[in-house]
Design an enzyme around this catalytic site. Sequence first.
Site, mmCIF file in Angstrom:
data_model
loop_
_atom_site.group_PDB
_atom_site.id
_atom_site.type_symbol
_atom_site.label_atom_id
_atom_site.label_comp_id
_atom_site.label_asym_id
_atom_site.label_seq_id
_atom_site.Cartn_x
_atom_site.Cartn_y
_atom_site.Cartn_z
ATOM 1 N N SER A 1 45.755 -18.506 -0.169
ATOM 2 C CA SER A 1 47.144 -18.329 -0.610
ATOM 3 C C SER A 1 47.347 -16.911 -1.140
ATOM 4 C CB SER A 1 47.495 -19.320 -1.726
ATOM 5 O OG SER A 1 47.857 -20.573 -1.211
ATOM 6 N N LYS B 1 51.343 -24.942 -12.042
ATOM 7 C CA LYS B 1 51.369 -26.148 -11.191
ATOM 8 C C LYS B 1 52.717 -26.813 -11.368
ATOM 9 C CE LYS B 1 48.541 -28.462 -8.476
ATOM 10 N NZ LYS B 1 47.354 -27.981 -7.728
ATOM 11 N N ASN C 1 44.953 -33.269 3.764
ATOM 12 C CA ASN C 1 44.641 -31.901 4.179
ATOM 13 C C ASN C 1 43.206 -31.508 3.837
ATOM 14 O OD1 ASN C 1 44.488 -28.917 2.991
ATOM 15 N ND2 ASN C 1 45.807 -28.906 4.782
ATOM 16 N N LYS D 1 50.468 -19.058 -10.225
ATOM 17 C CA LYS D 1 50.181 -19.477 -8.847
ATOM 18 C C LYS D 1 49.555 -20.856 -8.888
ATOM 19 C CE LYS D 1 49.678 -18.880 -4.417
ATOM 20 N NZ LYS D 1 50.467 -20.140 -4.262
ATOM 21 N N ASP E 1 50.167 -29.313 -2.412
ATOM 22 C CA ASP E 1 49.129 -30.112 -3.079
ATOM 23 C C ASP E 1 49.355 -31.538 -2.555
ATOM 24 O OD1 ASP E 1 47.015 -29.861 -5.390
ATOM 25 O OD2 ASP E 1 48.092 -31.697 -5.850
ATOM 26 N N LYS F 1 40.373 -21.260 -12.080
ATOM 27 C CA LYS F 1 40.076 -21.215 -10.640
ATOM 28 C C LYS F 1 40.584 -19.915 -10.028
ATOM 29 C CE LYS F 1 41.555 -24.855 -8.364
ATOM 30 N NZ LYS F 1 42.339 -25.780 -7.501
ATOM 31 N N GLN G 1 43.848 -24.442 -12.952
ATOM 32 C CA GLN G 1 44.216 -23.419 -11.967
ATOM 33 C C GLN G 1 44.018 -22.008 -12.540
ATOM 34 O OE1 GLN G 1 45.914 -24.925 -8.972
ATOM 35 N NE2 GLN G 1 45.178 -23.054 -8.023
ATOM 36 N N THR H 1 41.087 -24.946 2.057
ATOM 37 C CA THR H 1 40.508 -25.684 0.920
ATOM 38 C C THR H 1 39.305 -26.524 1.375
ATOM 39 O OG1 THR H 1 42.722 -25.821 0.006
ATOM 40 C CG2 THR H 1 41.029 -27.177 -1.039
HETATM 41 P P1 NDP Z 1 47.132 -34.845 0.681
HETATM 42 O O1 NDP Z 1 48.427 -35.366 0.189
HETATM 43 O O2 NDP Z 1 47.090 -34.157 1.989
HETATM 44 O O3 NDP Z 1 46.059 -36.003 0.711
HETATM 45 C C1 NDP Z 1 45.749 -36.707 -0.451
HETATM 46 C C2 NDP Z 1 44.754 -37.786 -0.081
HETATM 47 O O4 NDP Z 1 44.244 -38.355 -1.273
HETATM 48 C C3 NDP Z 1 45.377 -38.911 0.709
HETATM 49 O O5 NDP Z 1 44.427 -39.482 1.546
HETATM 50 C C4 NDP Z 1 45.801 -39.864 -0.391
HETATM 51 O O6 NDP Z 1 45.940 -41.213 0.014
HETATM 52 C C5 NDP Z 1 44.656 -39.722 -1.356
HETATM 53 N N1 NDP Z 1 45.117 -40.017 -2.709
HETATM 54 C C6 NDP Z 1 46.086 -39.375 -3.400
HETATM 55 N N2 NDP Z 1 46.266 -39.941 -4.585
HETATM 56 C C7 NDP Z 1 45.411 -40.989 -4.623
HETATM 57 C C8 NDP Z 1 45.134 -41.967 -5.590
HETATM 58 N N3 NDP Z 1 45.782 -41.996 -6.764
HETATM 59 N N4 NDP Z 1 44.145 -42.863 -5.306
HETATM 60 C C9 NDP Z 1 43.491 -42.841 -4.120
HETATM 61 N N5 NDP Z 1 43.737 -41.940 -3.153
HETATM 62 C C10 NDP Z 1 44.678 -41.029 -3.423
HETATM 63 O O7 NDP Z 1 46.601 -33.894 -0.484
HETATM 64 P P2 NDP Z 1 45.482 -32.761 -0.426
HETATM 65 O O8 NDP Z 1 44.467 -33.105 0.578
HETATM 66 O O9 NDP Z 1 46.179 -31.479 -0.342
HETATM 67 O O10 NDP Z 1 44.871 -32.857 -1.896
HETATM 68 C C11 NDP Z 1 43.711 -33.635 -2.212
HETATM 69 C C12 NDP Z 1 43.081 -33.098 -3.478
HETATM 70 O O11 NDP Z 1 42.693 -31.735 -3.285
HETATM 71 C C13 NDP Z 1 43.963 -33.089 -4.717
HETATM 72 O O12 NDP Z 1 43.170 -33.319 -5.862
HETATM 73 C C14 NDP Z 1 44.476 -31.655 -4.767
HETATM 74 O O13 NDP Z 1 44.873 -31.267 -6.057
HETATM 75 C C15 NDP Z 1 43.240 -30.915 -4.313
HETATM 76 N N6 NDP Z 1 43.457 -29.573 -3.805
HETATM 77 C C16 NDP Z 1 44.295 -29.350 -2.751
HETATM 78 C C17 NDP Z 1 44.453 -28.066 -2.252
HETATM 79 C C18 NDP Z 1 45.242 -27.800 -1.039
HETATM 80 O O14 NDP Z 1 45.182 -26.680 -0.536
HETATM 81 N N7 NDP Z 1 45.984 -28.754 -0.489
HETATM 82 C C19 NDP Z 1 43.793 -26.925 -2.898
HETATM 83 C C20 NDP Z 1 42.863 -27.276 -3.940
HETATM 84 C C21 NDP Z 1 42.734 -28.552 -4.370
HETATM 85 P P3 NDP Z 1 47.419 -41.880 0.060
HETATM 86 O O15 NDP Z 1 48.083 -41.255 1.240
HETATM 87 O O16 NDP Z 1 47.136 -43.319 0.226
HETATM 88 O O17 NDP Z 1 48.082 -41.547 -1.234
HETATM 89 O O1 2IT Z 2 44.891 -26.979 -6.514
HETATM 90 C C1 2IT Z 2 45.067 -25.974 -5.806
HETATM 91 O O2 2IT Z 2 44.361 -24.972 -5.897
HETATM 92 C C2 2IT Z 2 46.152 -26.024 -4.826
HETATM 93 N N1 2IT Z 2 46.797 -27.046 -4.689
HETATM 94 C C3 2IT Z 2 46.494 -24.797 -4.027
HETATM 95 C C4 2IT Z 2 47.283 -23.823 -4.821
HETATM 96 C C5 2IT Z 2 47.808 -22.658 -4.045
HETATM 97 O O3 2IT Z 2 48.620 -21.930 -4.656
HETATM 98 O O4 2IT Z 2 47.470 -22.445 -2.888
#
Ligand code: NDP
Ligand code: 2IT
Length: 451
Positions: A383, A130, A244, A94, A170, A118, A115, A213
Amino acid sequence: MAVSDHVDFPTFMEGVKKRNPGQPEFVQAVQEVATDIFDFMEDKEEYHSAQILRRIAEPDRVVSFRVCWEDDNHNIRVQRGWRVQNNNAIGPYKGGIRFHPSVTESVLKFLAFEQTFKNSLTGLPMGGGKGGANFNPRGKSDAEVMRFCQSFMTELYRHVGPDTDVPAGDIGVGAREIGYMFGQYKRITNRWEGVLTGKGMEYGGSQMRPEATGYGAVYFMENMLKHKKDSIDGKTAVISGSGNVATHAAEQITKQGGKVLTLSDSGGFIHDPDGIDQEKIDWIKDLKNNKRGRISEYADHYTAATFHAGKRPWNVPCDLALPCATQNELNEEEARELVDNGVMAVSEGANMPTTLEGVHVFHDAKIMYGPGKAANAGGVAVSGLEMSQNAERISWNHERLGEMLTELMEGIHDKCVEYGDQGDGYVDYVKGANIAGFKKVADAMLAYGVV
Ligand code: NDP
Ligand code: 2IT
């Protein structure tokens, strides 16, 4: 069992480095976990002799594949896709799918490894995986994103399934991309089943998954503060990212009476001394999700705010910090700046956003520091609830899911305290998360024998 079976920590890490050349993120993630696990295993011969950590740090499999698609100008484009299935000892693999130009095998291996711990911490039956591709959705039309997602799933479908491996979103993968991938899976297999989470509300999605998240990371922060008889109310918060996780973290900080000062994207950060309230957060969500705009536009719209091109927000003085963008976005110097400016607590919405050196700074300063694998586990936990709903053909409402998320985050926090309490009032949340996450997976692996 012979003592010669023991490998010490430096030798173990040498081996990891040698077997994974050119994969610094993966080595970094293993090192962070192994440091704590070696201490924990010192008097536990059974884990050493069964080579449990060595086995968890070797993915069950890494599938790599070509993703070929046609852009709107009829150019043929070729990307590389992956699915890393790290460990399924306690449940189906997952973990999310990431579409970003910075995606490499190393990044996905580190994420799948993290993961595994976690998902174990959530208490739900999920293994660790992943996936992703070095595809950049930015600037692409909906039709291009659809064709890419369909091509990606045309290979991925044979490696996943509701009892095998259940991907989700992600970075770069949200509701739109999940819709295109789920539609293609259903078309190829002729099966409607919970193969992905983060689905739309119309077709089996969980009502709480979009917020889970970011809200969860703030609940973790709330629990850390509560443990010290404090709260979020009245505190200032610096947040990175504007996707997100970041927008929902900002929303929950605001709901609890905190004041959010910053958000960012890869172009820079915005600083709004008036605070980014709910109305402004809604404006950002529309900008990012519908208009696919850049955070710099915020400072044009809200003129009290300033935009800092090419910079990260960690030099803005604050009580609370929530890195919610990406890995290694907060280094040693920036951690020191936060500490010098009086930060009390850090809760990581992103995965491994703080470098190893940065983590040492937080630990040395004895501030509350919740690592991603604990603090952002609310997303994958919901999830897990979405998987249960799909399997049972039921649906829980937003309120019930909110209660479950709150309970899950409290449970994760308490497990970290159980294994991370240093006895002097300080909780090492990294140690707590690593040991609690490891133990369950390791004990399941011992039960299976040599596999
Ligand atoms: P999104 O794609 O919705 O948003 C990512 C954000 O981070 C954007 O603002 C993006 O800016 C910025 N970003 C991405 N890469 C870079 C970079 N190399 N340098 C600077 N800014 C960057 O992703 P999420 O919000 O879903 O994910 C954010 C983090 O949270 C990640 O580390 C992800 O693994 C983690 N995460 C997400 C989960 C989820 O449910 N979505 C669950 C657990 C963890 P830009 O648009 O300019 O790239
Ligand atoms: O990093 C994470 O935990 C996620 N991107 C979410 C994974 C999931 O299966 O909901």
